[in-house]
Design an enzyme around this catalytic site. Sequence first.
Site, PDB file in Angstrom:
ATOM      1  N   GLY A  70      -2.981  -4.011   2.350  1.00 54.19           N
ATOM      2  CA  GLY A  70      -3.385  -5.401   2.148  1.00 54.19           C
ATOM      3  C   GLY A  70      -3.563  -6.126   3.471  1.00 54.19           C
ATOM      4  O   GLY A  70      -4.463  -6.969   3.621  1.00 54.19           O
ATOM      5  N   ASN A 150       3.637 -15.134  -2.654  1.00 51.66           N
ATOM      6  CA  ASN A 150       4.529 -13.969  -2.715  1.00 51.66           C
ATOM      7  C   ASN A 150       6.002 -14.324  -2.795  1.00 51.66           C
ATOM      8  O   ASN A 150       6.814 -13.483  -3.160  1.00 51.66           O
ATOM      9  CB  ASN A 150       4.290 -13.047  -1.507  1.00 51.66           C
ATOM     10  CG  ASN A 150       4.314 -13.786  -0.196  1.00 51.66           C
ATOM     11  OD1 ASN A 150       3.607 -14.773  -0.020  1.00 51.66           O
ATOM     12  ND2 ASN A 150       5.134 -13.337   0.735  1.00 51.66           N
ATOM     13  N   THR A 238     -10.776   8.313   8.495  1.00 49.92           N
ATOM     14  CA  THR A 238     -10.805   9.214   7.329  1.00 49.92           C
ATOM     15  C   THR A 238      -9.984   8.611   6.196  1.00 49.92           C
ATOM     16  O   THR A 238      -8.837   8.191   6.411  1.00 49.92           O
ATOM     17  CB  THR A 238     -10.240  10.596   7.721  1.00 49.92           C
ATOM     18  OG1 THR A 238     -11.015  11.087   8.805  1.00 49.92           O
ATOM     19  CG2 THR A 238     -10.295  11.564   6.553  1.00 49.92           C
ATOM     20  N   CYS A 323       8.866  -9.453   4.304  1.00 48.89           N
ATOM     21  CA  CYS A 323       8.302  -9.522   5.652  1.00 48.89           C
ATOM     22  C   CYS A 323       8.962 -10.598   6.498  1.00 48.89           C
ATOM     23  O   CYS A 323       8.692 -10.707   7.678  1.00 48.89           O
ATOM     24  CB  CYS A 323       6.815  -9.814   5.593  1.00 48.89           C
ATOM     25  SG  CYS A 323       5.930  -8.651   4.608  1.00 48.89           S
TER      26      CYS A 323
HETATM   27  N1  PLP Z   1      -0.545 -10.532   1.084  1.00 47.53           N
HETATM   28  C1  PLP Z   1       0.504 -10.834   0.297  1.00 47.53           C
HETATM   29  C2  PLP Z   1       0.473 -12.063  -0.533  1.00 47.53           C
HETATM   30  C3  PLP Z   1       1.611  -9.974   0.261  1.00 47.53           C
HETATM   31  O1  PLP Z   1       2.654 -10.282  -0.512  1.00 47.53           O
HETATM   32  C4  PLP Z   1       1.605  -8.822   1.073  1.00 47.53           C
HETATM   33  C5  PLP Z   1       2.778  -7.914   1.103  1.00 47.53           C
HETATM   34  O2  PLP Z   1       3.865  -8.271   0.756  1.00 47.53           O
HETATM   35  C6  PLP Z   1       0.472  -8.548   1.861  1.00 47.53           C
HETATM   36  C7  PLP Z   1      -0.580  -9.429   1.841  1.00 47.53           C
HETATM   37  C8  PLP Z   1       0.407  -7.334   2.738  1.00 47.53           C
HETATM   38  O3  PLP Z   1       0.168  -6.177   1.995  1.00 47.53           O
HETATM   39  P1  PLP Z   1       0.516  -4.721   2.627  1.00 47.53           P
HETATM   40  O4  PLP Z   1       1.989  -4.566   2.539  1.00 47.53           O
HETATM   41  O5  PLP Z   1      -0.221  -3.762   1.755  1.00 47.53           O
HETATM   42  O6  PLP Z   1       0.005  -4.736   4.008  1.00 47.53           O
END
Ligand code: PLP
Length: 376
Positions: A70, A150, A238, A323
């Site tokens: 993401g 989130n 890849t 995070c």
């Molecule tokens: N965006 C949101 C709202 C998220 O909650 C997260 C991950 O917690 C991400 C982006 C990032 O995704 P990834 O962990 O796949 O990099």
Amino acid sequence: MQVYLDNSATTKPCEAAVKSALAVMNEEYGNPSSLHMKGFNASVLLENSRRTIAESLSCEPSCVYFTPCGTVSNNTAIFGAVNLMKRRGNKIVTTAFEHPSVARCMDKLSQEGFEVVRLSPDLNGEISPDKFEKEIDGNTILVSLMAVNNEIGSILPFDKIKAIIKRKKSPALLHVDAVQGYMKINIKPEKCGIDLLSVSAHKVHALKGCGALYIDRAVRIKPYILGGGQEGNICSGTQAMPNIAAFSAAVSELGGIGQRLEKIKELNGYTRRELLKIPGVSINSPESALAYILNISLKGIPSQVSVNYFSQNGVFVSAGSACSKGHRSDTLTSMGLPVERIDSAVRISFSCQNTKEETDFFLKLVNTAFSELSKK
Ligand code: PLP
């Protein structure tokens, strides 16, 4: 008993996902760009997987690009859009509680001289379309907002923004970070006029190391990762075929959104009602939030202390988002909550694999947390 209630951080891969990844690793391990049979088989699997993800978004497969996660989807979308549009204006409208994979891109663009407007949520964690309406103008080149926050689960008005952009005669492209909303609420980018949309595999019972970016066919962003030109030159490198196959298998297995959501709403409603009976618990997620996420505060117990206590007793929750380890939650701060409430916040996030018995086990621990941790 082990109870996993941290499904917004990541989910347990489903059996179908694990099986697909293993089959690719053991048998069809070819590189989809190779010109022999193993390569051909891999490329068929790649395109079948693309079709599955496209179906889940009700869009054409040619609009879906696989990425490593993401975060890469968000970076590719934001820097790609700004690069494409920078001659047409200087303003970017976003929110004050984006995930770091968007927020840090915005910091960089702001340092480069773009005017970045970050809309704050209200005390409920919601941002009304009017707030976007006030800021989007002829100088705006990008609007970037998440579909679902989130940390508290509030649902943003991502489906109302394109109409505002049009009404304001703005050239802005619309990017939606749908990582927390994907496969949980209906998100149809074409129908909503979304130009760029990010999703991630490990939030939907697939593996880490895979995401996707939807790009409207009329939007031709420039890549920021340069290399062999894979994924239509949008994300060179890849393709991680085991992860892509697992992503497709997990999405197929999840199926429709409605039935799962009903189950999660019941779990969430029950947990909310029971939590509110415990003195010292307050709920930070709005009533209208996506039921998968429930953010609470436990009065007088610092987040990390309660997370450790729950963990030692077999329950896994999060202090804010996974995070934001060690720093005060931007989301709860932007809502204007008191510091004591922010510093004692815990995020519970459900999946369909959770049961009422598991939430009962958690609820008991919330009660004992107050008696045992306040003794110390
Ligand atoms: N965006 C949101 C709202 C998220 O909650 C997260 C991950 O917690 C991400 C982006 C990032 O995704 P990834 O962990 O796949 O990099």
